[in-house]
Design an enzyme around this catalytic site. Structure first.
Site, mmCIF file in Angstrom:
data_model
loop_
_atom_site.group_PDB
_atom_site.id
_atom_site.type_symbol
_atom_site.label_atom_id
_atom_site.label_comp_id
_atom_site.label_asym_id
_atom_site.label_seq_id
_atom_site.Cartn_x
_atom_site.Cartn_y
_atom_site.Cartn_z
ATOM 1 N N LEU A 79 -2.249 -5.095 6.879
ATOM 2 C CA LEU A 79 -2.292 -3.945 7.771
ATOM 3 C C LEU A 79 -1.935 -2.438 7.080
ATOM 4 C CD1 LEU A 79 -0.143 -5.242 11.021
ATOM 5 C CD2 LEU A 79 -2.736 -5.049 10.624
ATOM 6 N N PRO A 80 -2.467 -1.428 7.428
ATOM 7 C CA PRO A 80 -2.305 -0.016 7.105
ATOM 8 C C PRO A 80 -0.872 0.331 6.641
ATOM 9 C CG PRO A 80 -3.702 0.104 8.635
ATOM 10 C CD PRO A 80 -2.975 -1.016 8.972
ATOM 11 N N THR B 181 1.039 -2.722 2.092
ATOM 12 C CA THR B 181 1.959 -1.782 1.313
ATOM 13 C C THR B 181 2.919 -0.956 2.291
ATOM 14 O OG1 THR B 181 0.136 -1.871 -0.427
ATOM 15 C CG2 THR B 181 1.976 -0.291 -0.488
ATOM 16 N N LYS C 6 5.729 -2.592 -5.928
ATOM 17 C CA LYS C 6 4.252 -2.091 -5.696
ATOM 18 C C LYS C 6 4.073 -0.728 -5.690
ATOM 19 C CE LYS C 6 0.251 -1.721 -3.747
ATOM 20 N NZ LYS C 6 -0.750 -1.962 -4.596
ATOM 21 N N LYS D 81 -0.124 7.804 1.497
ATOM 22 C CA LYS D 81 0.793 6.908 2.179
ATOM 23 C C LYS D 81 1.610 6.399 0.982
ATOM 24 C CE LYS D 81 0.230 2.855 2.782
ATOM 25 N NZ LYS D 81 -0.037 1.205 3.062
HETATM 26 P P1 NAD Z 1 -8.157 -0.999 6.146
HETATM 27 O O1 NAD Z 1 -7.847 0.390 6.815
HETATM 28 O O2 NAD Z 1 -9.559 -1.401 5.546
HETATM 29 O O3 NAD Z 1 -7.620 -2.344 6.993
HETATM 30 C C1 NAD Z 1 -6.747 -2.325 7.803
HETATM 31 C C2 NAD Z 1 -6.994 -3.174 8.950
HETATM 32 O O4 NAD Z 1 -6.153 -3.545 10.032
HETATM 33 C C3 NAD Z 1 -8.281 -2.715 9.828
HETATM 34 O O5 NAD Z 1 -9.419 -3.444 10.249
HETATM 35 C C4 NAD Z 1 -7.687 -2.349 11.129
HETATM 36 O O6 NAD Z 1 -8.570 -2.391 12.282
HETATM 37 C C5 NAD Z 1 -6.563 -3.472 11.269
HETATM 38 N N1 NAD Z 1 -5.389 -3.349 12.318
HETATM 39 C C6 NAD Z 1 -4.664 -2.152 12.385
HETATM 40 N N2 NAD Z 1 -3.669 -2.400 13.077
HETATM 41 C C7 NAD Z 1 -3.763 -3.627 13.468
HETATM 42 C C8 NAD Z 1 -3.191 -4.451 14.425
HETATM 43 N N3 NAD Z 1 -2.024 -3.990 15.247
HETATM 44 N N4 NAD Z 1 -3.782 -5.642 14.834
HETATM 45 C C9 NAD Z 1 -4.622 -6.117 14.126
HETATM 46 N N5 NAD Z 1 -5.519 -5.236 13.092
HETATM 47 C C10 NAD Z 1 -5.070 -4.244 12.792
HETATM 48 O O7 NAD Z 1 -7.009 -1.013 4.802
HETATM 49 P P2 NAD Z 1 -7.028 -1.922 3.609
HETATM 50 O O8 NAD Z 1 -7.711 -1.144 2.383
HETATM 51 O O9 NAD Z 1 -7.580 -3.185 3.895
HETATM 52 O O10 NAD Z 1 -5.511 -2.118 3.089
HETATM 53 C C11 NAD Z 1 -4.509 -2.655 3.849
HETATM 54 C C12 NAD Z 1 -3.170 -2.624 2.972
HETATM 55 O O11 NAD Z 1 -3.512 -3.048 1.797
HETATM 56 C C13 NAD Z 1 -2.607 -1.281 3.044
HETATM 57 O O12 NAD Z 1 -1.347 -1.361 3.292
HETATM 58 C C14 NAD Z 1 -2.975 -0.896 1.742
HETATM 59 O O13 NAD Z 1 -2.102 0.300 1.397
HETATM 60 C C15 NAD Z 1 -2.727 -2.096 0.894
HETATM 61 N N6 NAD Z 1 -3.751 -2.005 -0.071
HETATM 62 C C16 NAD Z 1 -5.111 -1.968 -0.215
HETATM 63 C C17 NAD Z 1 -5.759 -1.867 -1.520
HETATM 64 C C18 NAD Z 1 -7.244 -1.502 -1.353
HETATM 65 O O14 NAD Z 1 -7.622 -1.503 -2.682
HETATM 66 N N7 NAD Z 1 -8.131 -1.068 -0.341
HETATM 67 C C19 NAD Z 1 -5.113 -2.515 -2.463
HETATM 68 C C20 NAD Z 1 -3.857 -2.757 -2.712
HETATM 69 C C21 NAD Z 1 -3.361 -2.749 -1.338
#
Ligand code: NAD
Length: 296
Positions: A65-66, A96, A171, A246
């Site tokens: 999740l975000p 994260t 991280k 963030k």
């Molecule tokens: P994203 O915004 O693409 O995905 C988050 C998903 O969570 C969305 O599809 C949203 O609809 C869903 N969501 C939010 N609240 C929800 C809930 N209560 N129930 C169900 N679904 C819910 O974000 P992302 O890029 O996939 O990143 C996710 C996490 O991973 C973050 O914490 C980010 O910091 C971390 N991260 C991302 C990357 C990257 O390259 N994108 C790399 C490493 C870590």
């Protein structure tokens, strides 16, 4: 093989859940955005109408999740999953988030006999798709050992950083450094361009010189230097500027509480805030390159 509930199918969670399906697990998925579940369903996952439905009868729950508020609400909020998980279920949060939220959620779940580890990842969407992520785990030795075979279906390097929360600290140290490297690489490339250099040639030179770093190797921020990276796709997909802000905010909170001096991290946060204020928050974080371009 395990039955796994997977919550959060965004840029990262989608391909991670797909790799669990490929490995032969029964995967029950939920995301607030229904369209995100469609492709998972085509690949063999079970799409569910709620998070509660997604964790029915599972051995393991994974969330991606975000931010911390989403994770806390999912597990320990009003009608959170802690009311619905069986004793002994293993919860793996790969988002994260701040270490304090991870610790509070872990402690609250433990009081109900639910096991918890924080397992944030590094490696980006490419790593999530290829199943080569790095997992940085905080939790007990026993829970680390339990989680490892599942994490190995999505990643290549699985590290145990310490107790619950330690994965998040490691991280954000990494991501603070990544933001510094990305900003520095972008300004160096632009200075080269401003002085008549071809960014492809300059990138090759720096890759074989002491400025070599991950962004030059795998994630060049200058459009059309590298194929299949966000900079060559209009900065779509990948890791959003807002998510990097963030993480940089988390790094500065952490630095404040430990009296650590992080001037480079503070400057990177300021640059990313300026970039977001220009309407770029939803673009990939390598779009910081645009901040250095001469306008007109
Ligand atoms: P994203 O915004 O693409 O995905 C988050 C998903 O969570 C969305 O599809 C949203 O609809 C869903 N969501 C939010 N609240 C929800 C809930 N209560 N129930 C169900 N679904 C819910 O974000 P992302 O890029 O996939 O990143 C996710 C996490 O991973 C973050 O914490 C980010 O910091 C971390 N991260 C991302 C990357 C990257 O390259 N994108 C790399 C490493 C870590």
């Amino acid at each position: 093989m395990a039955t796994i509930g997977f919550i959060g199918l965004g840029n990262m969670g989608g391909p991670m859940a797909a790799n669990l399906v490929k490995a032969g697990h029964q995967v029950r998925v939920f995301d607030l955005v229904k369209a995100s579940m469609d492709s998972l369903e085509e690949q063999g996952a079970k799409a569910c109408n709620t998070a509660i439905e997604a964790v029915q009868g599972v051995d393991v729950v994974i969330s991606m999740l975000p931010a911390g508020k989403h994770v806390a609400a999912l597990y320990t909020g009003k009608d959170g999953l802690m009311q619905h998980l069986a004793f002994g279920t293993l919860v793996i949060d790969c988002s994260t988030i701040d270490a304090d939220t991870a610790k509070v959620v872990g402690k609250t779940l433990a009081e109900k006999g639910i096991e918890f580890i924080d397992a944030p990842v590094s490696g980006g969407v490419g790593g999530a798709t290829a199943g080569t992520l790095t997992f940085i785990v905080g939790g007990s030795e026993a829970n680390f050992a339990k989680a490892k075979p599942v994490l190995e279906n999505m990643g290549k390097n699985i590290f145990h950083a310490g107790d619950v929360g330690a994965g998040q600290v490691a991280k954000i140290c990494n991501n603070m450094l990544l933001a510094v490297l990305m900003s520095g690489t972008a300004e160096a490339l632009q200075m080269g361009i401003d002085n008549g250099l071809d960014p492809k040639v300059l990138s090759e030179i720096m890759l074989k010189s002491s400025g070599r770093n991950w962004t030059l190797e795998l994630y060049n921020p200058c459009p059309d230097v590298m194929e299949n990276v966000p900079s060559s796709k209009g900065y779509q997909g990948g890791f959003m500027v807002d998510l990097m802000r963030k993480d940089l905010g988390l790094s500065q909170d952490c630095a404040r509480s430990s009296n650590s001096s992080t001037p480079m991290g503070a400057l990177a946060l300021s640059l990313y805030n300026l970039h977001a204020a220009g309407g770029n928050g939803k673009l990939d974080f390598s779009s910081i390159f645009n901040l250095f371009q001469h306008k007109g």
